[in-house]
Motif scaffolding. Structure first.
Motif, PDB file in Angstrom:
ATOM      1  N   VAL A  28     -23.691 -15.409  39.016  1.00  0.00           N
ATOM      2  CA  VAL A  28     -22.484 -15.134  38.254  1.00  0.00           C
ATOM      3  C   VAL A  28     -21.414 -16.168  38.604  1.00  0.00           C
ATOM      4  CG1 VAL A  28     -21.533 -13.529  39.986  1.00  0.00           C
ATOM      5  CG2 VAL A  28     -20.859 -13.305  37.581  1.00  0.00           C
ATOM      6  N   GLY A  29     -20.628 -16.557  37.612  1.00  0.00           N
ATOM      7  CA  GLY A  29     -19.515 -17.472  37.856  1.00  0.00           C
ATOM      8  C   GLY A  29     -19.772 -18.914  37.467  1.00  0.00           C
ATOM      9  N   ASP A  30     -21.033 -19.311  37.371  1.00  0.00           N
ATOM     10  CA  ASP A  30     -21.371 -20.706  37.095  1.00  0.00           C
ATOM     11  C   ASP A  30     -21.746 -20.889  35.620  1.00  0.00           C
ATOM     12  OD1 ASP A  30     -21.778 -23.386  37.583  1.00  0.00           O
ATOM     13  OD2 ASP A  30     -23.379 -23.103  39.069  1.00  0.00           O
ATOM     14  N   VAL A  31     -21.895 -22.144  35.202  1.00  0.00           N
ATOM     15  CA  VAL A  31     -22.358 -22.483  33.858  1.00  0.00           C
ATOM     16  C   VAL A  31     -23.423 -23.568  33.978  1.00  0.00           C
ATOM     17  CG1 VAL A  31     -20.068 -22.012  32.889  1.00  0.00           C
ATOM     18  CG2 VAL A  31     -20.708 -24.377  33.415  1.00  0.00           C
ATOM     19  N   LYS A  32     -24.101 -23.840  32.864  1.00  0.00           N
ATOM     20  CA  LYS A  32     -24.990 -24.990  32.783  1.00  0.00           C
ATOM     21  C   LYS A  32     -24.257 -26.085  32.019  1.00  0.00           C
ATOM     22  CE  LYS A  32     -29.557 -23.019  33.359  1.00  0.00           C
ATOM     23  NZ  LYS A  32     -30.956 -22.977  32.837  1.00  0.00           N
ATOM     24  N   ASP A  33     -24.193 -27.262  32.600  1.00  0.00           N
ATOM     25  CA  ASP A  33     -23.401 -28.343  32.013  1.00  0.00           C
ATOM     26  C   ASP A  33     -23.889 -28.743  30.621  1.00  0.00           C
ATOM     27  OD1 ASP A  33     -21.737 -28.401  34.205  1.00  0.00           O
ATOM     28  OD2 ASP A  33     -22.843 -30.007  35.207  1.00  0.00           O
ATOM     29  N   ASP A  34     -25.213 -28.762  30.419  1.00  0.00           N
ATOM     30  CA  ASP A  34     -25.711 -29.163  29.110  1.00  0.00           C
ATOM     31  C   ASP A  34     -25.364 -28.129  28.048  1.00  0.00           C
ATOM     32  OD1 ASP A  34     -27.447 -27.287  30.239  1.00  0.00           O
ATOM     33  OD2 ASP A  34     -29.263 -28.198  29.388  1.00  0.00           O
ATOM     34  N   ARG A  35     -25.419 -26.859  28.421  1.00  0.00           N
ATOM     35  CA  ARG A  35     -25.024 -25.813  27.473  1.00  0.00           C
ATOM     36  C   ARG A  35     -23.533 -25.890  27.190  1.00  0.00           C
ATOM     37  NH1 ARG A  35     -24.852 -19.292  28.470  1.00  0.00           N
ATOM     38  NH2 ARG A  35     -23.878 -18.795  26.473  1.00  0.00           N
ATOM     39  N   MET A  36     -22.733 -26.151  28.225  1.00  0.00           N
ATOM     40  CA  MET A  36     -21.290 -26.282  28.025  1.00  0.00           C
ATOM     41  C   MET A  36     -20.985 -27.453  27.089  1.00  0.00           C
ATOM     42  SD  MET A  36     -18.209 -25.206  28.509  1.00  0.00           S
ATOM     43  CE  MET A  36     -18.148 -24.110  29.939  1.00  0.00           C
ATOM     44  N   ALA A  37     -21.716 -28.548  27.243  1.00  0.00           N
ATOM     45  CA  ALA A  37     -21.511 -29.700  26.360  1.00  0.00           C
ATOM     46  C   ALA A  37     -21.809 -29.331  24.908  1.00  0.00           C
ATOM     47  CB  ALA A  37     -22.387 -30.865  26.809  1.00  0.00           C
ATOM     48  N   ARG A  38     -22.884 -28.572  24.690  1.00  0.00           N
ATOM     49  CA  ARG A  38     -23.214 -28.135  23.323  1.00  0.00           C
ATOM     50  C   ARG A  38     -22.145 -27.188  22.787  1.00  0.00           C
ATOM     51  NH1 ARG A  38     -28.338 -27.638  25.715  1.00  0.00           N
ATOM     52  NH2 ARG A  38     -28.149 -25.359  25.797  1.00  0.00           N
ATOM     53  N   ALA A  39     -21.658 -26.305  23.651  1.00  0.00           N
ATOM     54  CA  ALA A  39     -20.608 -25.366  23.246  1.00  0.00           C
ATOM     55  C   ALA A  39     -19.334 -26.114  22.848  1.00  0.00           C
ATOM     56  CB  ALA A  39     -20.313 -24.381  24.380  1.00  0.00           C
ATOM     57  N   ILE A  40     -18.997 -27.144  23.614  1.00  0.00           N
ATOM     58  CA  ILE A  40     -17.824 -27.962  23.280  1.00  0.00           C
ATOM     59  C   ILE A  40     -18.010 -28.584  21.895  1.00  0.00           C
ATOM     60  CG2 ILE A  40     -16.583 -30.087  23.881  1.00  0.00           C
ATOM     61  CD1 ILE A  40     -17.146 -29.343  26.857  1.00  0.00           C
ATOM     62  N   GLY A  41     -19.222 -29.061  21.616  1.00  0.00           N
ATOM     63  CA  GLY A  41     -19.506 -29.649  20.314  1.00  0.00           C
ATOM     64  C   GLY A  41     -19.313 -28.661  19.177  1.00  0.00           C
ATOM     65  N   ILE A  46     -17.257 -26.058  19.180  1.00  0.00           N
ATOM     66  CA  ILE A  46     -15.819 -25.808  19.031  1.00  0.00           C
ATOM     67  C   ILE A  46     -15.132 -27.012  18.377  1.00  0.00           C
ATOM     68  CG2 ILE A  46     -13.671 -25.367  20.289  1.00  0.00           C
ATOM     69  CD1 ILE A  46     -15.589 -22.965  20.104  1.00  0.00           C
ATOM     70  N   VAL A  47     -15.528 -28.208  18.753  1.00  0.00           N
ATOM     71  CA  VAL A  47     -14.967 -29.420  18.137  1.00  0.00           C
ATOM     72  C   VAL A  47     -15.219 -29.404  16.636  1.00  0.00           C
ATOM     73  CG1 VAL A  47     -15.215 -31.924  17.975  1.00  0.00           C
ATOM     74  CG2 VAL A  47     -15.034 -30.842  20.225  1.00  0.00           C
ATOM     75  N   GLU A  48     -16.432 -29.028  16.244  1.00  0.00           N
ATOM     76  CA  GLU A  48     -16.765 -28.950  14.820  1.00  0.00           C
ATOM     77  C   GLU A  48     -15.991 -27.830  14.128  1.00  0.00           C
ATOM     78  OE1 GLU A  48     -20.596 -27.933  11.911  1.00  0.00           O
ATOM     79  OE2 GLU A  48     -20.925 -28.266  14.062  1.00  0.00           O
ATOM     80  N   GLY A  49     -15.964 -26.652  14.749  1.00  0.00           N
ATOM     81  CA  GLY A  49     -15.322 -25.507  14.114  1.00  0.00           C
ATOM     82  C   GLY A  49     -13.824 -25.652  13.945  1.00  0.00           C
ATOM     83  N   TYR A  50     -13.182 -26.304  14.921  1.00  0.00           N
ATOM     84  CA  TYR A  50     -11.729 -26.454  14.885  1.00  0.00           C
ATOM     85  C   TYR A  50     -11.307 -27.863  14.458  1.00  0.00           C
ATOM     86  CZ  TYR A  50     -11.215 -21.877  17.062  1.00  0.00           C
ATOM     87  OH  TYR A  50     -11.249 -20.525  17.311  1.00  0.00           O
ATOM     88  N   GLN A  51     -12.303 -28.694  14.109  1.00  0.00           N
ATOM     89  CA  GLN A  51     -12.052 -30.056  13.658  1.00  0.00           C
ATOM     90  C   GLN A  51     -11.157 -30.812  14.645  1.00  0.00           C
ATOM     91  OE1 GLN A  51     -10.607 -29.332   9.612  1.00  0.00           O
ATOM     92  NE2 GLN A  51     -12.692 -29.553   8.834  1.00  0.00           N
ATOM     93  N   LEU A  52     -11.560 -30.775  15.909  1.00  0.00           N
ATOM     94  CA  LEU A  52     -10.781 -31.428  16.961  1.00  0.00           C
ATOM     95  C   LEU A  52     -11.005 -32.935  16.936  1.00  0.00           C
ATOM     96  CD1 LEU A  52     -11.489 -28.913  19.885  1.00  0.00           C
ATOM     97  CD2 LEU A  52      -9.580 -28.897  18.248  1.00  0.00           C
ATOM     98  N   ALA A  53      -9.969 -33.664  17.297  1.00  0.00           N
ATOM     99  CA  ALA A  53     -10.038 -35.122  17.262  1.00  0.00           C
ATOM    100  C   ALA A  53     -10.838 -35.693  18.425  1.00  0.00           C
ATOM    101  CB  ALA A  53      -8.622 -35.702  17.277  1.00  0.00           C
ATOM    102  N   ARG A  54     -10.897 -34.965  19.540  1.00  0.00           N
ATOM    103  CA  ARG A  54     -11.571 -35.468  20.734  1.00  0.00           C
ATOM    104  C   ARG A  54     -12.399 -34.366  21.371  1.00  0.00           C
ATOM    105  NH1 ARG A  54     -11.050 -36.103  26.451  1.00  0.00           N
ATOM    106  NH2 ARG A  54      -9.529 -34.410  26.507  1.00  0.00           N
ATOM    107  N   ALA A  55     -13.591 -34.698  21.802  1.00  0.00           N
ATOM    108  CA  ALA A  55     -14.446 -33.739  22.503  1.00  0.00           C
ATOM    109  C   ALA A  55     -14.243 -33.898  24.008  1.00  0.00           C
ATOM    110  CB  ALA A  55     -15.912 -33.965  22.141  1.00  0.00           C
ATOM    111  N   PRO A  56     -13.645 -32.922  24.674  1.00  0.00           N
ATOM    112  CA  PRO A  56     -13.467 -33.026  26.122  1.00  0.00           C
ATOM    113  C   PRO A  56     -14.820 -33.019  26.837  1.00  0.00           C
ATOM    114  CG  PRO A  56     -12.145 -31.236  25.182  1.00  0.00           C
ATOM    115  CD  PRO A  56     -13.109 -31.669  24.130  1.00  0.00           C
TER     116      PRO A  56
END
Length: 341
Positions: free
Chosen positions: A292-305, A307-317
């Motif tokens: 509990v408490g941790d994440v997987k970096d590759d999954r987080m990267a996909r999740a960021i993608g 959100i970037v698509e859904g909110y039309q963000l200019a930059r992917a953190p």
């Protein structure tokens, strides 16, 4: 003798002063009003876990899991329980101001579409030609186009009726909308409180089951606190982790702490909400693997993608801008075993 007693008392006072002065106050905001799913924080406070870490954690009710981010960015709060996806949105444009997730709790996304079983909607394809009730600006509503795109739905055939969140379940019950775009942990219990049976009479379509494998709520802290007092951040995480491990084994103890914080809560409903959070949002194969408490970096990267698509963000953190495992206790101390009781 009187002089010796006075000197001893003065020595005690001088000793107590600096010790108490060293206690760090952390202003902590919840994601919403008092709920059973917040029990780990109350348990940690009641059982002295924060105090053991030299912390005075002041817990306030929240205004929404997305608002936790803006509350911390404003400087009004140092930490809180909120949505990592709101961090992603803000980190895209204000990377030095957005808070950082340091303890991921809701490993599975609560974003879902709920409909009556009598609606005739049996698959997500059946949303075409129907009216869905959505609260403007919420992640479930904002991400519907991404949901439709990933699942090859004809999004233009899905009508959205904008409404306040508190109207979604009443309008669904009345049949004014065919389905609602919701947070499952909120909507499920809104239906319960409206004397509905959300399991027997309703069908739930979780975004996580249809290509939107997002993370959700957890403990986030301000960058200022991370930089100025990393020891306090580590202590906060350790204390919350101990609370999580404890209430996973004993929900009644968690509810006792919740009542101590707010004696106006509906204990039966909120205990069910606490257990729902473990069943649907926390316990997963990934959590069992990494703790509990941790994440997987590759999954987080996909999740960021997503959100970037859904909110039309200019930059992917980068994932490192959103989540830090620097303050996590060792994996052996984050072994969460949930037993419903």
């Amino acid at each position: 003798m009187l002089a010796r007693v006075s000197a001893a008392l003065l020595g005690v006072a001088l000793f107590a002063g600096p010790a108490s002065a060293q206690e760090t106050t952390i202003k902590f905001t919840l994601g919403w009003k008092t709920q059973g799913s917040d029990a780990a924080f109350f348990y940690a406070k009641d059982h002295g876990f924060f105090k053991e870490e030299g912390l005075n954690v002041v817990i306030d009710q929240g205004e929404g899991s997305g608002a936790t981010v803006t509350r911390i960015m404003s400087g009004a709060y140092d930490a809180g329980f909120g949505d990592v996806n709101a961090i992603i949105q803000n980190a895209s444009t204000k990377p030095q101001e957005a808070p950082v997730m340091v303890y991921q709790i809701w490993n599975q996304p609560p974003f879902a579409i709920v409909t009556k079983k009598t609606s005739g909607i049996n698959t997500i394809k059946d949303f075409e030609g129907r009216t869905l009730g959505g609260a403007q600006g919420t992640p479930t509503t904002r991400l519907l186009p991404v949901f439709a795109n990933k699942n090859k739905l004809e999004g233009e055939k899905i009508k959205i009726s904008n409404m306040a969140p508190n109207l979604q379940e009443p309008m669904l019950i009345k049949g004014d909308i065919d389905a609602a775009l919701v947070f499952n942990i909120t909507s499920y219990f809104n239906l319960v409180l409206n004397r509905q049976d959300p399991d027997k009479d309703y069908k739930w379509f979780s975004f996580g089951d249809y290509g939107l494998d997002l993370y959700s709520n957890g403990v986030m802290v301000s960058r200022k606190l991370m930089a100025s007092n990393p020891k306090a951040v580590a202590g906060l995480v350790r204390a919350v982790n101990k609370g999580m491990i404890a209430i996973a084994k004993d929900q009644n103890a968690g509810m006792k702490a919740a009542v101590n914080y707010d004696n106006l809560i509906n204990v039966d409903v909120e205990k069910r909400r606490l257990q729902f959070s473990f069943d649907k949002l926390i316990v997963s194969p990934e959590m069992k693997e990494i703790g509990v408490g941790d994440v997987k970096d590759d999954r987080m990267a996909r999740a960021i993608g997503i959100i970037v698509e859904g909110y039309q963000l200019a930059r992917a953190p980068a994932p490192s801008e959103i989540f830090s495992r620097e303050f996590l206790p060792p994996r052996s101390e984050r072994e969460l075993v949930y037993t419903a009781n």
